[in-house]
Design a protein around this motif. Structure first.
Motif, PDB file in Angstrom:
ATOM      1  N   ALA A  52       0.836  -1.198   0.000  1.00 50.00           N
ATOM      2  CA  ALA A  52       0.000   0.000   0.000  1.00 50.00           C
ATOM      3  C   ALA A  52       0.870   1.246   0.000  1.00 50.00           C
ATOM      4  CB  ALA A  52      -0.920  -0.013   1.219  1.00 50.00           C
ATOM      5  N   GLY A  53       0.540   2.171  -0.864  1.00 45.94           N
ATOM      6  CA  GLY A  53       1.248   3.465  -0.867  1.00 45.94           C
ATOM      7  C   GLY A  53       2.270   3.600  -1.967  1.00 45.94           C
ATOM      8  N   GLY A  54       2.636   2.491  -2.607  1.00 44.47           N
ATOM      9  CA  GLY A  54       3.641   2.558  -3.670  1.00 44.47           C
ATOM     10  C   GLY A  54       3.004   2.942  -4.993  1.00 44.47           C
ATOM     11  N   ALA A  55       3.665   3.810  -5.765  1.00 46.12           N
ATOM     12  CA  ALA A  55       3.120   4.237  -7.046  1.00 46.12           C
ATOM     13  C   ALA A  55       3.702   3.429  -8.199  1.00 46.12           C
ATOM     14  CB  ALA A  55       3.388   5.722  -7.268  1.00 46.12           C
ATOM     15  N   LYS A  56       4.930   2.968  -8.023  1.00 46.02           N
ATOM     16  CA  LYS A  56       5.589   2.254  -9.117  1.00 46.02           C
ATOM     17  C   LYS A  56       6.648   1.323  -8.540  1.00 46.02           C
ATOM     18  CE  LYS A  56       6.952   4.854 -12.839  1.00 46.02           C
ATOM     19  NZ  LYS A  56       7.980   5.569 -13.630  1.00 46.02           N
ATOM     20  N   VAL A  57       6.843   0.185  -9.206  1.00 45.23           N
ATOM     21  CA  VAL A  57       7.930  -0.705  -8.823  1.00 45.23           C
ATOM     22  C   VAL A  57       8.921  -0.771  -9.972  1.00 45.23           C
ATOM     23  CG1 VAL A  57       8.566  -3.101  -8.306  1.00 45.23           C
ATOM     24  CG2 VAL A  57       6.536  -2.088  -7.241  1.00 45.23           C
ATOM     25  N   LEU A  58      10.172  -0.572  -9.667  1.00 39.41           N
ATOM     26  CA  LEU A  58      11.224  -0.691 -10.672  1.00 39.41           C
ATOM     27  C   LEU A  58      11.897  -2.033 -10.447  1.00 39.41           C
ATOM     28  CD1 LEU A  58      12.731   2.883 -10.238  1.00 39.41           C
ATOM     29  CD2 LEU A  58      10.891   2.152 -11.756  1.00 39.41           C
ATOM     30  N   LYS A  59      12.125  -2.758 -11.516  1.00 45.25           N
ATOM     31  CA  LYS A  59      12.709  -4.080 -11.377  1.00 45.25           C
ATOM     32  C   LYS A  59      14.012  -4.154 -12.159  1.00 45.25           C
ATOM     33  CE  LYS A  59      10.547  -7.811 -13.196  1.00 45.25           C
ATOM     34  NZ  LYS A  59      11.139  -8.839 -14.011  1.00 45.25           N
ATOM     35  N   ALA A  60      15.084  -4.455 -11.469  1.00 41.30           N
ATOM     36  CA  ALA A  60      16.371  -4.700 -12.124  1.00 41.30           C
ATOM     37  C   ALA A  60      16.702  -6.163 -11.867  1.00 41.30           C
ATOM     38  CB  ALA A  60      17.450  -3.790 -11.555  1.00 41.30           C
ATOM     39  N   ASP A  61      16.572  -6.961 -12.891  1.00 42.21           N
ATOM     40  CA  ASP A  61      16.682  -8.412 -12.726  1.00 42.21           C
ATOM     41  C   ASP A  61      17.837  -8.918 -13.581  1.00 42.21           C
ATOM     42  OD1 ASP A  61      16.113 -11.056 -12.173  1.00 42.21           O
ATOM     43  OD2 ASP A  61      13.941 -10.825 -12.469  1.00 42.21           O
ATOM     44  N   ALA A  62      18.898  -9.376 -12.940  1.00 42.55           N
ATOM     45  CA  ALA A  62      20.046  -9.867 -13.705  1.00 42.55           C
ATOM     46  C   ALA A  62      20.927 -10.739 -12.823  1.00 42.55           C
ATOM     47  CB  ALA A  62      20.860  -8.692 -14.246  1.00 42.55           C
ATOM     48  N   GLY A  63      21.626 -11.652 -13.429  1.00 41.35           N
ATOM     49  CA  GLY A  63      22.464 -12.604 -12.695  1.00 41.35           C
ATOM     50  C   GLY A  63      23.471 -11.927 -11.777  1.00 41.35           C
ATOM     51  N   HIS A  64      24.073 -10.832 -12.245  1.00 41.72           N
ATOM     52  CA  HIS A  64      25.115 -10.195 -11.437  1.00 41.72           C
ATOM     53  C   HIS A  64      24.543  -9.411 -10.246  1.00 41.72           C
ATOM     54  CE1 HIS A  64      24.008  -7.028 -14.341  1.00 41.72           C
ATOM     55  NE2 HIS A  64      24.257  -6.223 -13.334  1.00 41.72           N
ATOM     56  N   LEU A  65      23.200  -9.344 -10.153  1.00 40.10           N
ATOM     57  CA  LEU A  65      22.605  -8.675  -8.983  1.00 40.10           C
ATOM     58  C   LEU A  65      22.210  -9.678  -7.892  1.00 40.10           C
ATOM     59  CD1 LEU A  65      20.448  -5.923 -10.728  1.00 40.10           C
ATOM     60  CD2 LEU A  65      22.695  -5.694  -9.635  1.00 40.10           C
ATOM     61  N   CYS A  66      22.518 -10.937  -8.145  1.00 38.16           N
ATOM     62  CA  CYS A  66      22.262 -11.979  -7.156  1.00 38.16           C
ATOM     63  C   CYS A  66      23.079 -11.659  -5.902  1.00 38.16           C
ATOM     64  CB  CYS A  66      22.688 -13.321  -7.729  1.00 38.16           C
ATOM     65  SG  CYS A  66      21.907 -14.699  -6.927  1.00 38.16           S
ATOM     66  N   HIS A  67      22.559 -11.977  -4.734  1.00 37.97           N
ATOM     67  CA  HIS A  67      23.263 -11.777  -3.462  1.00 37.97           C
ATOM     68  C   HIS A  67      23.547 -10.315  -3.162  1.00 37.97           C
ATOM     69  CE1 HIS A  67      23.587 -16.055  -3.305  1.00 37.97           C
ATOM     70  NE2 HIS A  67      24.260 -16.082  -4.433  1.00 37.97           N
ATOM     71  N   ALA A  68      22.922  -9.401  -3.891  1.00 33.28           N
ATOM     72  CA  ALA A  68      23.015  -7.964  -3.581  1.00 33.28           C
ATOM     73  C   ALA A  68      24.446  -7.484  -3.382  1.00 33.28           C
ATOM     74  CB  ALA A  68      22.170  -7.656  -2.341  1.00 33.28           C
ATOM     75  N   LEU A  69      25.340  -7.890  -4.260  1.00 29.35           N
ATOM     76  CA  LEU A  69      26.715  -7.392  -4.159  1.00 29.35           C
ATOM     77  C   LEU A  69      26.701  -5.868  -4.304  1.00 29.35           C
ATOM     78  CD1 LEU A  69      28.391 -10.089  -6.451  1.00 29.35           C
ATOM     79  CD2 LEU A  69      28.514  -9.951  -3.939  1.00 29.35           C
ATOM     80  N   ALA A  70      27.260  -5.188  -3.322  1.00 28.97           N
ATOM     81  CA  ALA A  70      27.169  -3.719  -3.282  1.00 28.97           C
ATOM     82  C   ALA A  70      27.804  -3.087  -4.510  1.00 28.97           C
ATOM     83  CB  ALA A  70      27.829  -3.201  -2.009  1.00 28.97           C
ATOM     84  N   GLU A  71      28.901  -3.685  -4.978  1.00 37.03           N
ATOM     85  CA  GLU A  71      29.634  -3.100  -6.103  1.00 37.03           C
ATOM     86  C   GLU A  71      28.782  -3.087  -7.367  1.00 37.03           C
ATOM     87  OE1 GLU A  71      30.494  -5.543  -4.165  1.00 37.03           O
ATOM     88  OE2 GLU A  71      32.531  -5.321  -3.405  1.00 37.03           O
ATOM     89  N   ASN A  72      27.909  -4.100  -7.515  1.00 39.26           N
ATOM     90  CA  ASN A  72      27.056  -4.172  -8.699  1.00 39.26           C
ATOM     91  C   ASN A  72      25.739  -3.426  -8.520  1.00 39.26           C
ATOM     92  OD1 ASN A  72      28.985  -5.730  -9.887  1.00 39.26           O
ATOM     93  ND2 ASN A  72      27.901  -7.683  -9.631  1.00 39.26           N
ATOM     94  N   LEU A  73      25.266  -3.412  -7.297  1.00 39.46           N
ATOM     95  CA  LEU A  73      23.942  -2.841  -7.032  1.00 39.46           C
ATOM     96  C   LEU A  73      23.976  -1.312  -6.947  1.00 39.46           C
ATOM     97  CD1 LEU A  73      21.010  -3.240  -6.459  1.00 39.46           C
ATOM     98  CD2 LEU A  73      21.559  -3.930  -4.144  1.00 39.46           C
ATOM     99  N   ALA A  74      25.023  -0.765  -6.319  1.00 41.28           N
ATOM    100  CA  ALA A  74      25.060   0.691  -6.121  1.00 41.28           C
ATOM    101  C   ALA A  74      24.931   1.464  -7.441  1.00 41.28           C
ATOM    102  CB  ALA A  74      26.329   1.093  -5.357  1.00 41.28           C
ATOM    103  N   PRO A  75      25.630   1.062  -8.517  1.00 40.75           N
ATOM    104  CA  PRO A  75      25.493   1.814  -9.768  1.00 40.75           C
ATOM    105  C   PRO A  75      24.068   1.799 -10.331  1.00 40.75           C
ATOM    106  CG  PRO A  75      27.393   0.336  -9.877  1.00 40.75           C
ATOM    107  CD  PRO A  75      26.654  -0.008  -8.629  1.00 40.75           C
ATOM    108  N   VAL A  76      23.318   0.724 -10.068  1.00 39.08           N
ATOM    109  CA  VAL A  76      21.929   0.658 -10.546  1.00 39.08           C
ATOM    110  C   VAL A  76      21.107   1.753  -9.870  1.00 39.08           C
ATOM    111  CG1 VAL A  76      19.838  -0.781 -10.639  1.00 39.08           C
ATOM    112  CG2 VAL A  76      22.107  -1.823 -10.957  1.00 39.08           C
ATOM    113  N   VAL A  77      21.322   1.919  -8.571  1.00 40.09           N
ATOM    114  CA  VAL A  77      20.580   2.938  -7.822  1.00 40.09           C
ATOM    115  C   VAL A  77      21.035   4.329  -8.265  1.00 40.09           C
ATOM    116  CG1 VAL A  77      19.983   3.797  -5.526  1.00 40.09           C
ATOM    117  CG2 VAL A  77      20.437   1.352  -5.856  1.00 40.09           C
ATOM    118  N   VAL A  78      22.330   4.488  -8.425  1.00 38.57           N
ATOM    119  CA  VAL A  78      22.877   5.798  -8.805  1.00 38.57           C
ATOM    120  C   VAL A  78      22.329   6.227 -10.173  1.00 38.57           C
ATOM    121  CG1 VAL A  78      25.002   7.029  -9.416  1.00 38.57           C
ATOM    122  CG2 VAL A  78      24.932   5.584  -7.373  1.00 38.57           C
TER     123      VAL A  78
END
Ligand code: FAD
Ligand code: AMP
Lengths: 309, 254
Positions: A52-78
């Motif tokens: 409840a309350g969310g307007a949109k969901v963004l999905k970044a789905d890829a093998g290198h984002l498994c296990h939330a490695l910070a080095e790979n995930l931070a650039p997606v957010v940036v």
């Protein structure tokens, strides 16, 4: 501008602390978008779209984002950041690991572990092991924030109908890779989400003796926690640790058994609704915050509780 | 291999923090200050790697007032080789220079010193930020292993076991890397008296923010600092029966 909540993906599921971060976001002005990033996380994105309350969901789905490695995930957010005034992460080990990396890349001074939204630019956060509550005002254009789950209610997990949109998942930086995990398996409720928590300290004396705590926990439907001393001594795994540098809990009932009540432990549980202390030392500082104190030997008390509950 | 270890001078973990009378800062006058406990663990880990013959030099660095020299000397007494103080007299309201500014200063130092590994604490116990290591890693474009409970140096990489909410996780990081320590990584030793004497002769350089081309101007301003609501001690109950009764009928939590 909109507000981005970066979801904690717990394995493949939407981590519960994400819902508390959404509530914090709802106290700011703007549409709330939730980023779900990981590998094979359609179900988590689906779950996020119902919050409840969310307007949109963004999905970044890829093998290198498994296990939330910070080095790979931070650039997606940036890469998404220009659309957002605030970027919120739950203050879980996931959020604590990734958020500062995002903040530094955006040249903004992160605000950690907020407990209150005072205005769009000022936030309350505990410092010095919770002995002081600071309200800080940020002069940065963009705010990167981690949210303490116990300070905000959970947004309803059902009722929303946000659209799910794929976003650029970036590429593998190759800086780090996942080797293995040893995750604690338990049928009991999750420590930070449980209504009742019973924690053991050095007073338990051994890992085997923790079974006395577990029996009572099972009678109460409670989660099991521990002090640092109990974890250091190897009685229980690291993820049981409650405190300043462990998990923060605020259940309806917290039972501290054989725990002295050091400030570092209190920092993690003193916002519990009702606190019970069981300790054979009547001078133990834990009694100063306990609603009900029982001065007794835990090896007498725990079996009796198990029997009488 | 060279290791850089940032160490922060913090309020001692045994001391209860007091809020200053202005209600906007902490009262840190005449209170015991010590090395941030997580940084003691970081120094210890570096020293163990050196003792194992895997590390050749340990440089410790602190950003803070002149008094932070004491913290650096403590690290030297435990086995670090050389120290750098980035001196600043900026009065601090909360817990010293902000993480982003510290990370920028450390980045400049890394570029001068070229370490292969930076080991630092996961969290300062004063400002409780838990940011600086991750930020430094981002600014350098390095790998990061946060909340480490085990570190194994390999050839061109390092294996780091991390304490996470669900248990433990092991990552392999490409060197150079940043590691932040958690409580279970090791048990720091105390400095022996002869080593404390020897540490007085080890090199300690002093630099300024200007020397590194960075600014310690804060981005966050403190609006107020207040005490959390006080919890009153409740009652002592006589026995288990009374406790169960109270929890059921008075507090109504079971
Ligand atoms: C950097 C840093 C971070 C820290 N972070 C945390 C943290 O996140 N969480 C945390 O918990 N601690 C943390 N600590 C540690 C904290 O300072 C204390 O050392 C720790 O909480 C003590 O654990 P304890 O109460 O189990 O042990 P103790 O202090 O040894 O207390 C044991 C208690 O058990 C009682 N007892 C013994 N036998 C019995 C019996 N048979 N029956 C009844 N009672 C009995 C004793 O009277 C005593 O009060 C941290 C410390 C540092 C320096
Ligand atoms: N002023 C400082 N000088 C040296 N190291 C620091 C300083 N501030 C933070 N650090 C390092 O960064 C770690 C995390 O700090 P923080 O992000 O403030 O919680 C600490 O454990 C230190 O290793």
């Amino acid at each position: 501008m909109s507000i981005l909540v970066v979801a904690d993906i717990d394995g493949k599921e939407l981590g519960p602390a994400t819902l508390n971060a959404v509530t914090a976001a709802s106290q700011l002005d703007g549409d709330i978008h939730v980023l779900t990033a990981g590998d094979g996380i359609s179900a988590a994105a689906e779950a996020a779209s119902k919050v409840a309350g969310g307007a949109k969901v963004l999905k970044a789905d890829a093998g290198h984002l498994c296990h939330a490695l910070a080095e790979n995930l931070a650039p997606v957010v940036v890469a998404l950041a220009s659309d957002y005034s605030h970027i919120l992460f739950p203050a879980t080990t996931f959020g604590k690991n990734v958020a500062p990396r995002v903040a530094a890349l955006l040249d903004t001074q992160q605000i950690s572990d907020i407990t209150k939204v005072v205005s769009a630019s000022s936030f309350e956060r505990p410092v010095y092991a919770g002995n002081a509550l600071a309200v800080v005002e940020s002069t940065d254009d963009k705010k990167v924030i981690t949210v303490r789950a116990t300070a905000f209610d959970k947004a309803a997990a059902e009722g929303g109908s946000a659209s799910v949109e794929d976003v650029d998942a970036g590429s593998d930086t190759g800086l780090s890779s996942f080797e293995k995990a040893e995750l604690s398996e338990s049928e009991r409720p999750e420590l930070t989400a449980a209504d009742i928590v019973i924690s053991g300290g050095r007073g338990l004396g051994s890992g085997e003796n923790f079974s006395l705590i577990e029996k009572v926990a099972d009678k109460l439907g409670a989660a099991v926690g521990a002090s640092r001393a109990a974890v250091d001594a190897g009685y229980v795994p690291n993820d049981y640790q409650v405190g300043q540098t462990g998990k923060i809990v605020a259940p309806n009932l917290y039972i501290a058994v054989g725990i002295s009540g050091a400030i570092q432990h209190l920092a993690g549980m003193k916002d519990s609704k009702v606190i019970v202390a069981i300790n054979k030392d009547e001078e133990a500082p834990i009694f100063q915050v306990a609603d009900y104190g029982l001065v007794a030997d835990l090896f007498d008390v725990l079996p009796e509780l198990d029997q009488k509950l | 291999m060279k290791v850089l270890v940032p160490v922060k001078r913090c309020l001692d973990y045994n001391v209860k923090a007091r809020i200053a009378s202005d209600g906007k800062s902490m009262d840190l006058a005449n209170v015991k200050m010590s090395m941030n406990p997580f940084d003691e663990i970081a120094v210890e880990e570096a020293v163990r790697l050196k003792e194992a013959g895997k590390v050749s030099e340990i440089v410790v660095v602190s950003i803070g007032p002149d008094k932070a020299q004491e913290t650096l000397r403590t690290a030297l007494a435990v086995g670090a080789d050389r120290a750098i103080l980035v001196q600043t007299d900026k009065p601090t309201d909360l817990g010293g220079v902000e993480p982003l500014a510290v990370a920028k200063a450390l980045k400049a130092l890394v570029e001068k010193e070229n370490p292969d590994l930076v080991i630092m604490g996961k969290q300062s116990i004063d400002d409780d930020s838990n940011q600086t290591g991750q930020m430094l890693s981002a600014l350098l474009g390095w790998s990061q292993g946060t909340f480490a409970s085990k570190v194994e140096l390999g050839d061109g990489n390092v294996s780091v076991t991390r304490e996470i909410d669900g248990g433990l996780e092991t990552l392999k990081l490409k060197l150079p890397a940043i590691i932040t320590t958690d409580l279970r990584l090791n048990e720091p030793r105390y400095a022996a008296l002869p080593n404390i004497m020897k540490a007085k002769k080890k090199p300690l350089d002093t630099l300024s923010a200007d020397d590194l081309g960075v600014s310690f101007e804060p981005r966050l301003s403190v609006v107020s600092i207040s005490e959390p609501p006080k919890r009153e001690a409740g009652e002592k109950v006589a026995d288990v029966d009374t406790l169960i009764d109270k929890l059921k009928n008075e507090a109504k939590v079971i």
